[in-house]
Scaffold this active site. Structure first.
Site, PDB file in Angstrom:
ATOM      1  N   TYR A 269      35.721  25.636  34.867  1.00 30.99           N
ATOM      2  CA  TYR A 269      34.286  26.034  34.794  1.00 30.99           C
ATOM      3  C   TYR A 269      34.397  26.938  33.719  1.00 30.99           C
ATOM      4  CZ  TYR A 269      34.199  24.508  39.565  1.00 30.99           C
ATOM      5  OH  TYR A 269      34.082  23.533  40.590  1.00 30.99           O
TER       6      TYR A 269
ATOM      7  N   LYS B 210      54.015  45.605  58.027  1.00 26.05           N
ATOM      8  CA  LYS B 210      52.619  45.304  58.321  1.00 26.05           C
ATOM      9  C   LYS B 210      52.123  44.195  57.565  1.00 26.05           C
ATOM     10  CE  LYS B 210      51.066  48.724  54.843  1.00 26.05           C
ATOM     11  NZ  LYS B 210      50.263  49.702  54.451  1.00 26.05           N
TER      12      LYS B 210
END
Length: 388
Positions: free
Chosen positions: A266, A48
């Site tokens: 950041y 899957k």
């Protein structure tokens, strides 16, 4: 329908920030290893989510070459995409069952739904106008996610109208705590499954997935479903370690020097107290690399672990290469470093990111150049340089 394997295989390493190598021979070897462990039970492959992001068509077709004939996906669309690549004798099961109105397409294509509710079972039975239709039934034995509750199961088992139209191929359930070696829920679910499945007609039973396969014959029944073990992951207490399947490399896009007091990334979450050499890599969280690895993760070059410094950005990661430079080496624009592979194992990286290997693989994005290997790579090969 076009699969991700077709879309990604033609990307050049020169066009993107990183490359993902998928060792299909290792997938085959992992399948053989686990199949031997659970024998005489049959081993099925869970492919899957595009084989957890590694390419369902490529992975499943190679598993079929070594004898796998049972495959599980989550949605009908995945089954229809996969079916043309598999032998005609292969069975594909849809774990989430069917949405209302999808029954005829499922029956037409010979796909087997996993029925998780009385409504799904009734709709599937109504589709069987010319005889019985193959089906799997899932029982909720304590996970509380999918499957028939004990009361619903008893009601369904007593419904001749529905059961007489179903060709029951498989009865299954799923362990909620299989990764936790000593969790009491595992034995409780095994007992519940034995008791509840006895209410249904004779059919193969399946309880264990990858981690459950290591819990012994009581959990194996007639079919074991494995996904992540085949792709290189196992719980730390498992008796067998799988071969590495996925190797991720990121390319250097800049090298710079910083001094004491300089920060990076950041928020400037990393500020240096010393002079350092840094390299920025062209992979970030937009590629599926976990942001949680900021100031926690590592890259690897020639056996040297290089720490991630600062936050991971959307398109880049910065690493401290001071230790590499001190050794008399250097990284340059275009060089590649390992983020995932034999030196940085899938389970180790996932744990550092605070997640599981399933998620780490499934999140790997579509911007990588992908290479599928028909045989294991040379263990002496280096991933540092990119050959144009």
């Amino acid at each position: 329908m076009t699969g991700a394997f077709d879309l990604l295989k033609e990307r050049s390493p020169l066009e993107v920030g990183g490359s993902l190598t998928i060792d299909l021979a290792a997938v085959q070897a992992n399948y053989r290893t686990l199949a031997a462990l659970v024998r005489p039970s049959v081993l099925a492959a869970v492919v899957k989510a595009d084989a957890y992001g590694l390419g369902a068509r490529a992975v499943a077709s190679k598993l079929a070459e070594v004898g796998c004939r049972e495959f599980f996906v989550a949605h009908l669309a995945e089954a229809l995409d996969l079916k043309p690549t598999l032998p005609s004798a292969a069975r594909i099961y849809v774990l989430n069952g069917l949405q209302p109105g999808a029954e005829r397409a499922c029956a037409w294509h010979g796909v087997i739904p996993v029925l998780n509710s009385i409504e799904q079972a009734r709709r599937w039975a109504e589709t069987a106008t010319g005889g019985r239709l193959p089906a799997a039934l899932q029982i909720d034995t304590g996970m509380g996610r999918l499957g028939l509750s004990p009361d619903e199961l008893r009601s369904l088992a007593a419904s001749f109208e529905i059961m007489s139209r179903l060709q029951l191929e498989l009865v299954m359930s799923h362990l909620a705590c299989a990764d936790e070696e000593h969790h009491s829920a595992n034995l409780a679910q095994a007992t519940a499954f034995e008791q509840l499945s006895a209410l249904l007609p004779a059919a193969r039973r399946s309880l264990a997935a990858s981690a459950g396969a290591f819990r012994g014959p009581r959990f194996h029944h007639q079919l074991v479903r494995s996904g992540v073990f085949l792709l290189g992951s196992a719980p730390p207490w498992a008796a067998i370690r799988p071969l590495t399947v996925a190797r991720l490399r990121a390319r250097v896009i800049q090298v710079r020097s910083v001094g004491p007091g300089d920060g990076v990334g950041y928020g400037l979450t990393c500020v240096f107290s010393r002079a350092a050499q840094l390299a920025t890599l062209g992979v970030g969280y937009a590629d599926g690399w976990p942001r949680a690895l900021g100031n926690r993760g590592f890259a690897l070059v020639d056996g040297v672990r290089l720490p991630v410094v600062g936050r991971i950005s959307m398109d880049s990661i910065t690493i401290d290469i001071t230790a590499l430079v001190a050794r008399g080496d250097q990284l340059r624009l275009g060089d590649e470093v390992e983020l995932l592979g034999d030196g940085l194992k899938l389970d180790e990286v996932a744990e550092a990111a605070g997640t599981v290997s399933h998620e780490l693989l499934a999140r790997l994005g579509r911007r990588f150049a992908r290479q599928y290997l028909p045989s294991p790579p040379d263990p002496g090969a280096t991933f540092r340089k990119c050959v144009a």
